[in-house]
Design a protein around this motif. Structure first.
Motif, PDB file in Angstrom:
ATOM      1  N   LYS A 229      33.708  34.305  22.427  1.00 24.65           N
ATOM      2  CA  LYS A 229      32.644  33.460  22.966  1.00 24.65           C
ATOM      3  C   LYS A 229      31.913  32.697  21.870  1.00 24.65           C
TER       4      LYS A 229
ATOM      5  N   PHE B 247      34.530  38.033  32.111  1.00 28.50           N
ATOM      6  CA  PHE B 247      34.570  36.583  31.900  1.00 28.50           C
ATOM      7  C   PHE B 247      34.632  35.861  33.234  1.00 28.50           C
ATOM      8  N   SER B 248      33.929  34.729  33.299  1.00 26.75           N
ATOM      9  CA  SER B 248      34.043  33.769  34.401  1.00 26.75           C
ATOM     10  C   SER B 248      34.046  32.395  33.765  1.00 26.75           C
TER      11      SER B 248
ATOM     12  N   ALA C 268      39.961  31.245  29.950  1.00 32.73           N
ATOM     13  CA  ALA C 268      40.375  32.585  30.374  1.00 32.73           C
ATOM     14  C   ALA C 268      41.702  32.979  29.732  1.00 32.73           C
TER      15      ALA C 268
ATOM     16  N   VAL D 253      43.448  39.255  36.306  1.00 35.16           N
ATOM     17  CA  VAL D 253      42.998  37.870  36.459  1.00 35.16           C
ATOM     18  C   VAL D 253      42.813  37.572  37.933  1.00 35.16           C
TER      19      VAL D 253
ATOM     20  N   LYS E 213      33.706  42.997  35.197  1.00 32.42           N
ATOM     21  CA  LYS E 213      34.008  41.596  34.950  1.00 32.42           C
ATOM     22  C   LYS E 213      33.562  41.258  33.537  1.00 32.42           C
TER      23      LYS E 213
ATOM     24  N   GLN F   1      42.339  36.099  27.300  1.00 27.56           N
ATOM     25  CA  GLN F   1      43.388  37.023  27.715  1.00 27.56           C
ATOM     26  C   GLN F   1      44.367  37.263  26.559  1.00 27.56           C
TER      27      GLN F   1
ATOM     28  N   GLU G 107      40.172  28.044  33.552  1.00 22.28           N
ATOM     29  CA  GLU G 107      41.457  28.720  33.383  1.00 22.28           C
ATOM     30  C   GLU G 107      41.910  28.690  31.928  1.00 22.28           C
TER      31      GLU G 107
ATOM     32  N   VAL H 200      38.034  31.135  37.362  1.00 22.92           N
ATOM     33  CA  VAL H 200      38.854  32.254  36.907  1.00 22.92           C
ATOM     34  C   VAL H 200      37.955  33.366  36.393  1.00 22.92           C
ATOM     35  N   GLU H 201      38.251  34.579  36.824  1.00 20.62           N
ATOM     36  CA  GLU H 201      37.502  35.748  36.384  1.00 20.62           C
ATOM     37  C   GLU H 201      38.469  36.748  35.770  1.00 20.62           C
ATOM     38  N   LEU H 202      38.031  37.412  34.707  1.00 20.31           N
ATOM     39  CA  LEU H 202      38.825  38.456  34.070  1.00 20.31           C
ATOM     40  C   LEU H 202      38.105  39.780  34.218  1.00 20.31           C
TER      41      LEU H 202
ATOM     42  N   ASN I  88      42.172  34.362  40.016  1.00 18.54           N
ATOM     43  CA  ASN I  88      42.161  32.914  39.904  1.00 18.54           C
ATOM     44  C   ASN I  88      41.753  32.305  41.242  1.00 18.54           C
TER      45      ASN I  88
END
Length: 72
Positions: A69, A7-8, A14, A30, A5, A18, A11, A49-51, A32
């Motif tokens: 970031k 990113f959290s 994210a 992704v 993981k 992305q 949306e 949302v997590e990537l 979501n």
């Protein structure tokens, strides 16, 4: 294939990360949670949302993630 993981968050953020990763040919998975909760009839106000990327792509992606970031 191990995934990590990276990113959290929201949306919108994210999607921005992305897009930055796509510029270096890394395409994250992704997850979501907000969309999943909405589809099920529930609300979700957390980090929705997590990537995730493949572990082998992490060395290439680390600088892009850090720059993104820092630009927030």
């Amino acid at each position: 294939m191990a995934v990590v993981k990276i990113f959290s968050g929201s949306e919108i953020l994210a999607i921005g990360l992305q897009q930055k990763l796509a510029e270096i040919d890394i395409f994250p998975v992704v997850k979501n949670n907000m969309q999943a909760a909405r589809t099920a009839g529930f609300g979700n106000t957390g980090l929705a949302v997590e990537l995730f990327i493949e572990e082998r792509e992490l060395p290439l992606a680390e600088q892009v993630i850090e720059d993104y970031k820092m630009s927030l």
